[in-house]
Design an enzyme around this catalytic site. Structure first.
Site, mmCIF file in Angstrom:
data_model
loop_
_atom_site.group_PDB
_atom_site.id
_atom_site.type_symbol
_atom_site.label_atom_id
_atom_site.label_comp_id
_atom_site.label_asym_id
_atom_site.label_seq_id
_atom_site.Cartn_x
_atom_site.Cartn_y
_atom_site.Cartn_z
ATOM 1 N N GLU A 1 -35.739 -23.297 -39.478
ATOM 2 C CA GLU A 1 -34.618 -24.232 -39.397
ATOM 3 C C GLU A 1 -34.293 -24.664 -40.817
ATOM 4 O O GLU A 1 -34.974 -25.518 -41.388
ATOM 5 C CB GLU A 1 -34.989 -25.432 -38.516
ATOM 6 C CG GLU A 1 -35.227 -25.076 -37.058
ATOM 7 C CD GLU A 1 -33.974 -24.587 -36.358
ATOM 8 O OE1 GLU A 1 -32.861 -24.881 -36.859
ATOM 9 O OE2 GLU A 1 -34.088 -23.910 -35.327
ATOM 10 N N VAL B 1 -38.548 -22.186 -49.543
ATOM 11 C CA VAL B 1 -39.848 -22.263 -48.874
ATOM 12 C C VAL B 1 -39.816 -21.448 -47.587
ATOM 13 O O VAL B 1 -40.829 -20.854 -47.198
ATOM 14 C CB VAL B 1 -40.231 -23.725 -48.591
ATOM 15 C CG1 VAL B 1 -41.565 -23.808 -47.852
ATOM 16 C CG2 VAL B 1 -40.308 -24.516 -49.895
ATOM 17 N N GLY B 2 -38.655 -21.375 -46.941
ATOM 18 C CA GLY B 2 -38.545 -20.557 -45.739
ATOM 19 C C GLY B 2 -38.911 -19.103 -45.991
ATOM 20 O O GLY B 2 -39.550 -18.444 -45.165
ATOM 21 N N GLY C 1 -36.879 -26.856 -43.229
ATOM 22 C CA GLY C 1 -36.827 -27.182 -44.650
ATOM 23 C C GLY C 1 -35.778 -26.352 -45.361
ATOM 24 O O GLY C 1 -34.739 -26.017 -44.796
ATOM 25 N N ASN C 2 -36.079 -25.983 -46.593
ATOM 26 C CA ASN C 2 -35.091 -25.247 -47.393
ATOM 27 C C ASN C 2 -35.370 -23.744 -47.387
ATOM 28 O O ASN C 2 -36.449 -23.292 -46.990
ATOM 29 C CB ASN C 2 -35.065 -25.783 -48.830
ATOM 30 C CG ASN C 2 -36.385 -25.596 -49.544
ATOM 31 O OD1 ASN C 2 -36.835 -24.475 -49.774
ATOM 32 N ND2 ASN C 2 -37.027 -26.695 -49.919
ATOM 33 N N CYS D 1 -29.598 -32.386 -42.499
ATOM 34 C CA CYS D 1 -29.314 -30.961 -42.654
ATOM 35 C C CYS D 1 -27.977 -30.574 -42.043
ATOM 36 O O CYS D 1 -27.358 -29.598 -42.472
ATOM 37 C CB CYS D 1 -30.442 -30.114 -42.066
ATOM 38 S SG CYS D 1 -30.704 -30.360 -40.296
#
Length: 477
Positions: free
Chosen positions: A219, A201-202, A197-198, A253
């Site tokens: 990732e 949030v990572g 994700g982004n 991505c």
């Protein structure tokens, strides 16, 4: 069906109980044997083949993905990952013997790969099948139990996975939901967390994992640049750039985020790009069965706000009711424009002009390390400069995105674009603990010279052994 399956996931699922049940299953030893791992992979393969039509429909509902694209970028990719894993699993699982130093002999040393336990896989919405199931292939191959959290932004695919996975796999649970469910999941103790994700949030995932010292694979994404110079075959470059950028309506991505084009290459590239786009999607991409839509209204509004600066080469047509944005190419974009400050994640390609590879390298290095870096050039000096003077998750010459299809290449980011990697054996390694095992016979007792009380003889032996093992320590000054 390979055995007693868990019940299908429900919105009101008791998350702590689910994790506890999976941990009990893992602790029972069910998931460790090679035969169980193979059964799960075969069952996952059957699931994909038996429910292909339903998967196609779900991907169309969520992202307007065409049938061919669904097979190329979703179903086919997972099937290839399964086949590669089944072909090599026995070798990956086999203990690996390593040498031991002379002063430890006689002894044998091996590295055993063992499963971590219960893993959490949090998936994104842009490739909701492959980015959910490819990590799961690695988790199952390594002998783990797993909780899968599909994205709520791809609700049709999420619901389908919640129905199918527990009916076909053992030791796998699916939790649907949004922020509340994800937050509760992150409050549980897992043995590995795999998040795609982004970066915002990572960071939340990493902070939650740190409370239990849980390892994570992140990732993420970022602005993946593409460098193009005058040595490139411009017709092929335009076709490949259009394919890489506008597949899945740019919601990829590893899509080229922006292009850095030399002055000498600019005019020929701009002459080729509109025709390449039209050849793929027709004069009106809105009517093309191969062109998708933006996932939701929020992302649509964000993307339409990014096309205000720069000159429009082609595209620019937007339809909020259909969440349609035509393949759009912008030229002469200021480096500080909004479209250059955030990951685009949509069908908008800014093109900037640079004097040469040195300026391109400086431009790339002044920003966060990208997930992918692409270059269309036949100049060996330019290739070497990009290889040696930039850092990125992956570097690909003369094509975008295709490195994801090479299972022997690890896929992952660096810095802001992520940490850790997967695909092929790297996935198996990510979800495994590589345990060192040393075995030394008791006869003869060659360790007796290191026992206290120490003598001049034992000191001489130890000094000699140390100098052999660490030559710098024994070097005369």
């Amino acid at each position: 069906m390979t055995g007693t399956a868990a019940p299908a996931a429900q919105q009101d699922q008791d998350i702590p109980e689910t994790v506890q049940r999976l941990r009990a299953t893992f602790d029972s030893g069910l998931t460790r044997p090679a035969a169980w791992r193979r059964r799960q992979l075969h069952a996952l393969r059957r699931m994909l083949r038996d429910h292909t039509s339903a998967i196609e429909e779900a991907l169309y509902d969520d992202l307007r993905k065409g049938r061919t694209e669904s097979h190329l970028t979703e179903i086919g990719g997972v099937l290839a990952e399964i086949e590669h894993t089944l072909r090599h699993l026995d070798r990956w699982m086999r203990p690996r013997r390593v040498s031991v130093p002379m002063n430890i002999k006689p002894a044998t040393a091996r590295i055993h790969s063992e499963p971590l336990g219960v893993c959490l896989i949090i998936a994104p919405w842009n490739y909701p099948l492959t980015l959910t199931l490819n990590p799961l292939v690695g988790a199952l191959a390594a002998g783990n139990a797993a909780v899968v959290k599909p994205s709520e932004l791809a609700p049709a695919t999420s619901a389908l996975l919640a129905d199918l996975l527990p009916r076909h796999l053992e030791a796998v649970a699916v939790v649907e939901g949004a922020v509340e469910e994800t937050t509760e999941l992150l409050a549980q103790r897992f043995d590995h967390i795999f998040y795609t994700g982004n970066g915002a949030v990572g960071r939340i995932v990493a902070a939650a994992a740190a409370k239990n010292l849980t390892p994570v694979t992140l990732e993420l994404g970022g602005k993946s640049p593409v460098f193009i110079d005058e040595t490139a075959d411009m017709a092929v470059t335009a076709r490949r750039l259009a394919w890489g950028k506008f597949t899945n309506a740019g919601q990829t991505c590893v899509a080229p985020d922006y292009a850095l084009v030399t002055h000498a290459a600019r005019d020929s590239l701009l002459a080729e790009l509109p025709g390449a786009i039209q050849h793929m999607f027709g004069p009106d991409p809105r009517t093309s069965a191969d062109y998708g839509r933006i996932v939701n209204d929020r992302h649509f509004r964000r993307l339409t706000g990014l096309v205000a600066e720069g000159d429009l080469l082609t595209g620019g047509v937007c339809d909020a009711g259909d969440r349609y944005i035509a393949p759009t190419v912008l030229t002469d974009v200021p480096s500080g424009a909004p479209v250059m400050r955030e990951e685009i994640f949509g069908p908008v390609l800014p093109i900037l002009t640079v004097r040469g590879v040195d300026e391109a390298v400086d431009f790339i290095n002044a920003r966060d390390k990208p997930l992918s870096l692409y270059a269309f050039t036949r100049d060996t000096t330019a290739r070497q400069a990009l290889l040696e003077r930039t850092s990125s998750g992956g570097l690909v010459f003369n094509a975008p995105m295709i490195h994801l299809g090479v299972p022997n290449l690890p896929f992952g980011g660096v810095g802001e674009s992520g940490m850790g990697a997967y695909h092929g054996k790297t996935s198996f390694d990510t979800f495994s603990h590589h345990k060192p095992v040393l075995s030394k016979p008791t006869r003869p007792d060659t360790l007796r010279l290191v026992y206290a009380p120490h003598t001049s003889r034992s000191f001489a032996f130890i000094a000699k052994a140390v100098s052999r093992t660490h030559p710098l320590l024994g070097r005369k000054r």
